[in-house]
Motif scaffolding. Structure first.
Motif, PDB file in Angstrom:
ATOM      1  N   ASP A   9       0.809  -1.222   0.000  1.00  0.00           N
ATOM      2  CA  ASP A   9       0.000   0.000   0.000  1.00  0.00           C
ATOM      3  C   ASP A   9       0.837   1.264   0.000  1.00  0.00           C
ATOM      4  OD1 ASP A   9       0.736  -0.870   2.572  1.00  0.00           O
ATOM      5  OD2 ASP A   9      -0.642   0.546   3.466  1.00  0.00           O
ATOM      6  N   SER A  10       2.075   1.157   0.413  1.00  0.00           N
ATOM      7  CA  SER A  10       2.908   2.358   0.410  1.00  0.00           C
ATOM      8  C   SER A  10       3.646   2.485  -0.914  1.00  0.00           C
ATOM      9  CB  SER A  10       3.911   2.290   1.559  1.00  0.00           C
ATOM     10  OG  SER A  10       4.988   3.153   1.270  1.00  0.00           O
ATOM     11  N   PRO A  11       3.433   3.582  -1.631  1.00  0.00           N
ATOM     12  CA  PRO A  11       4.087   3.740  -2.932  1.00  0.00           C
ATOM     13  C   PRO A  11       5.599   3.741  -2.815  1.00  0.00           C
ATOM     14  CG  PRO A  11       2.838   5.708  -2.347  1.00  0.00           C
ATOM     15  CD  PRO A  11       2.584   4.709  -1.285  1.00  0.00           C
ATOM     16  N   LEU A  12       6.097   4.212  -1.701  1.00  0.00           N
ATOM     17  CA  LEU A  12       7.545   4.231  -1.531  1.00  0.00           C
ATOM     18  C   LEU A  12       8.092   2.817  -1.423  1.00  0.00           C
ATOM     19  CD1 LEU A  12       7.715   7.209   0.918  1.00  0.00           C
ATOM     20  CD2 LEU A  12       8.920   7.053  -1.258  1.00  0.00           C
ATOM     21  N   ALA A  13       7.453   2.031  -0.567  1.00  0.00           N
ATOM     22  CA  ALA A  13       7.896   0.644  -0.428  1.00  0.00           C
ATOM     23  C   ALA A  13       7.714  -0.092  -1.744  1.00  0.00           C
ATOM     24  CB  ALA A  13       7.092  -0.039   0.676  1.00  0.00           C
ATOM     25  N   ALA A  16      10.446   0.815  -4.131  1.00  0.00           N
ATOM     26  CA  ALA A  16      11.719   0.246  -3.699  1.00  0.00           C
ATOM     27  C   ALA A  16      11.745  -1.249  -3.984  1.00  0.00           C
ATOM     28  CB  ALA A  16      11.924   0.505  -2.200  1.00  0.00           C
ATOM     29  N   LEU A  17      10.642  -1.918  -3.706  1.00  0.00           N
ATOM     30  CA  LEU A  17      10.564  -3.350  -3.963  1.00  0.00           C
ATOM     31  C   LEU A  17      10.656  -3.620  -5.455  1.00  0.00           C
ATOM     32  CD1 LEU A  17       7.704  -4.276  -1.476  1.00  0.00           C
ATOM     33  CD2 LEU A  17      10.012  -5.248  -1.458  1.00  0.00           C
ATOM     34  N   ARG A  19      12.107  -1.956  -7.750  1.00  0.00           N
ATOM     35  CA  ARG A  19      13.479  -1.825  -8.229  1.00  0.00           C
ATOM     36  C   ARG A  19      14.336  -2.996  -7.783  1.00  0.00           C
ATOM     37  NH1 ARG A  19      12.979   3.809  -7.383  1.00  0.00           N
ATOM     38  NH2 ARG A  19      13.763   3.557  -5.267  1.00  0.00           N
ATOM     39  N   ARG A  56       0.090  -6.325   5.829  1.00  0.00           N
ATOM     40  CA  ARG A  56      -0.694  -5.265   6.444  1.00  0.00           C
ATOM     41  C   ARG A  56      -1.091  -4.236   5.398  1.00  0.00           C
ATOM     42  NH1 ARG A  56       2.395  -1.853  10.861  1.00  0.00           N
ATOM     43  NH2 ARG A  56       2.341  -3.513  12.373  1.00  0.00           N
ATOM     44  N   VAL A  83       6.303  -7.173   8.743  1.00  0.00           N
ATOM     45  CA  VAL A  83       7.135  -6.671   9.829  1.00  0.00           C
ATOM     46  C   VAL A  83       6.943  -7.623  10.995  1.00  0.00           C
ATOM     47  CG1 VAL A  83       7.079  -4.278   9.105  1.00  0.00           C
ATOM     48  CG2 VAL A  83       5.290  -5.157  10.606  1.00  0.00           C
ATOM     49  N   LYS A 104      10.365  -7.388   6.361  1.00  0.00           N
ATOM     50  CA  LYS A 104      10.676  -6.119   5.693  1.00  0.00           C
ATOM     51  C   LYS A 104      12.039  -5.580   6.094  1.00  0.00           C
ATOM     52  CE  LYS A 104       6.340  -4.240   4.104  1.00  0.00           C
ATOM     53  NZ  LYS A 104       5.416  -3.094   4.155  1.00  0.00           N
ATOM     54  N   ASP A 105      12.621  -6.176   7.132  1.00  0.00           N
ATOM     55  CA  ASP A 105      13.981  -5.795   7.485  1.00  0.00           C
ATOM     56  C   ASP A 105      15.001  -6.580   6.666  1.00  0.00           C
ATOM     57  OD1 ASP A 105      13.802  -3.761   9.294  1.00  0.00           O
ATOM     58  OD2 ASP A 105      13.379  -5.111  10.964  1.00  0.00           O
ATOM     59  N   ARG A 108      18.434  -6.375   0.806  1.00  0.00           N
ATOM     60  CA  ARG A 108      18.173  -6.508  -0.626  1.00  0.00           C
ATOM     61  C   ARG A 108      18.645  -7.878  -1.110  1.00  0.00           C
ATOM     62  NH1 ARG A 108      17.232  -1.830  -2.978  1.00  0.00           N
ATOM     63  NH2 ARG A 108      17.267  -1.532  -5.251  1.00  0.00           N
TER      64      ARG A 108
ATOM     65  N   PRO B  11      12.546  -0.746   6.199  1.00  0.00           N
ATOM     66  CA  PRO B  11      13.816  -0.255   5.640  1.00  0.00           C
ATOM     67  C   PRO B  11      13.683   0.207   4.203  1.00  0.00           C
ATOM     68  CG  PRO B  11      13.942  -2.611   6.167  1.00  0.00           C
ATOM     69  CD  PRO B  11      12.614  -2.144   6.626  1.00  0.00           C
ATOM     70  N   ALA B  16      13.836   4.811   0.664  1.00  0.00           N
ATOM     71  CA  ALA B  16      13.205   5.604  -0.390  1.00  0.00           C
ATOM     72  C   ALA B  16      12.994   7.038   0.075  1.00  0.00           C
ATOM     73  CB  ALA B  16      11.882   4.964  -0.787  1.00  0.00           C
TER      74      ALA B  16
END
Lengths: 203, 203
Positions: A9-13, A16-17, A19, A56, A83, A104-105, A108, B11, B16
């Motif tokens: 739901d988070s555009p940032l996550a 990042a995912l 990429r 979540r 998480v 989520k921790d 990469r 993270p 991001a």
DNA sequence: GAAGCCGTAACTCTTTCGGGTGACCGTCGT
DNA sequence: ACGACGGTCACCCGAAAGAGTTACGGCTTC
């Protein structure tokens, strides 16, 4: 054509995912979705080889989405993203058929390793562990009525008040309450509300 | 030396955000933290000009962190990061003194604009809106005991059972319960548990 | 078409809760 | 030193909850 769907739901996550996954060898396409509904909506037309899904999420929530997706397509490969606090949800999702999970921790590198593994071996599956003794994979599928009653409880309403709001007798509300307790494995309304929150059934 | 602190439990999101904030003109340093405890721990030694903080985090949670941070340093500038479902938490955080909020769906441009604005004008503050009628900014600061009792409730324990676990008489548990109900504005234990979840006091 | 789930409702019975009140002690802040 | 607050405990009391049971019509599902 190997494609992976990232749902968070988070555009940032999400970005990042996206990429991170795109750098995995063999992955040719990475699509994204912001919620479970979107995944389900698009699953008919556009199937991916692997889904990374947040546990979540607003709306359906990851667990419920997994459940619905797999009932529509039992072959779907799903890895949950989580998480530490979502472990109950992860256990439920894995019990429901998700192939595994990623914290989520996770670095990469771990993420890439897990995705590589899942793509290379279609049968790859994490051994379920830490599942709750009761309800081992039993879907806590509440009916609309039961959810309405549960929501009423979460707003501090008494059974009688819930009945008035829903135009039901108090006794009927109590019946719904009893049934939803049983489904959730709750010992009382406070517990039921807590489980409702933990499973994303109410907010 | 303008520095910004980014606090998010994921993270990926953290990274991001860090990158996005780093592109804002004038920002020379971006540090990150994974949870509220870390922010509070480091705040004595290393203060930033602006904090971006997730509302929904394990442990303390964004709202409680804001509260504690501002009671230690009323001048701290904080912007909350949120998803649509956290609006109650945002309202509480803003009432507690956060300067504003950013939706996690915000574009990179919006994020940069808001950060720029907040850094340029130290008095910048979003007009509080959508605050809940009751408890306007009243900190629901539960004591350790009260939280323990609330957690017991969220696990479906009766007052007597909670008492046995905590080596307290049932009457004492009832006293804690009554007090935490009053603080939270809860009408019963189910409501209290729901509010506990919504405010990130329990999980 | 039988079995099962859902929605509705009623009944009884026991347990628990929640409010009100009062009390004692320790600590912290002023 | 005083008051406010927190932690502890106790008693009373009415209201609510929860368990158990029964029932009946509608709807899927096998």
């Amino acid at each position: 054509m190997t494609s992976v769907l990232v749902c968070d739901d988070s555009p940032l996550a999400r970005e990042a995912l996206r990429r991170a996954v795109a750098t995995v060898p063999g992955v040719e396409r990475v699509t994204t979705a912001a919620n479970g509904e979107e995944v389900l909506r698009r699953w008919g037309a556009d199937r991916s080889d692997l889904i990374l899904m947040d546990v979540r999420m607003p709306g359906l929530g990851g667990v419920e989405t997994v459940r619905r997706l797999l009932s529509a397509d039992p072959g779907a490969r799903i890895i949950m993203l989580t998480v530490a606090e979502d472990l109950d949800g992860v256990a439920l999702a894995v019990a429901a058929g998700a192939r595994g999970y990623l914290h989520k921790d996770a670095s990469r590198a771990e993420l890439r390793a897990t995705v590589t593994q899942a793509l290379a071996d279609p049968t790859w599956r994490l051994a379920p562990r830490r599942l709750r003794s009761s309800d081992m994979g039993a879907a806590p599928t509440l009916t609309a009525r039961e959810i309405q009653v549960l929501e009423g409880m979460s707003h501090g309403r008494s059974n009688a008040e819930i009945g008035r709001e829903l135009f039901l007798s108090e006794d009927t509300v109590k019946t719904h309450a009893r049934r939803l307790f049983k489904k959730l494995g709750a010992s009382d309304r406070a517990h039921a509300v807590a489980l409702g929150f933990r499973w994303g059934l109410v907010r």
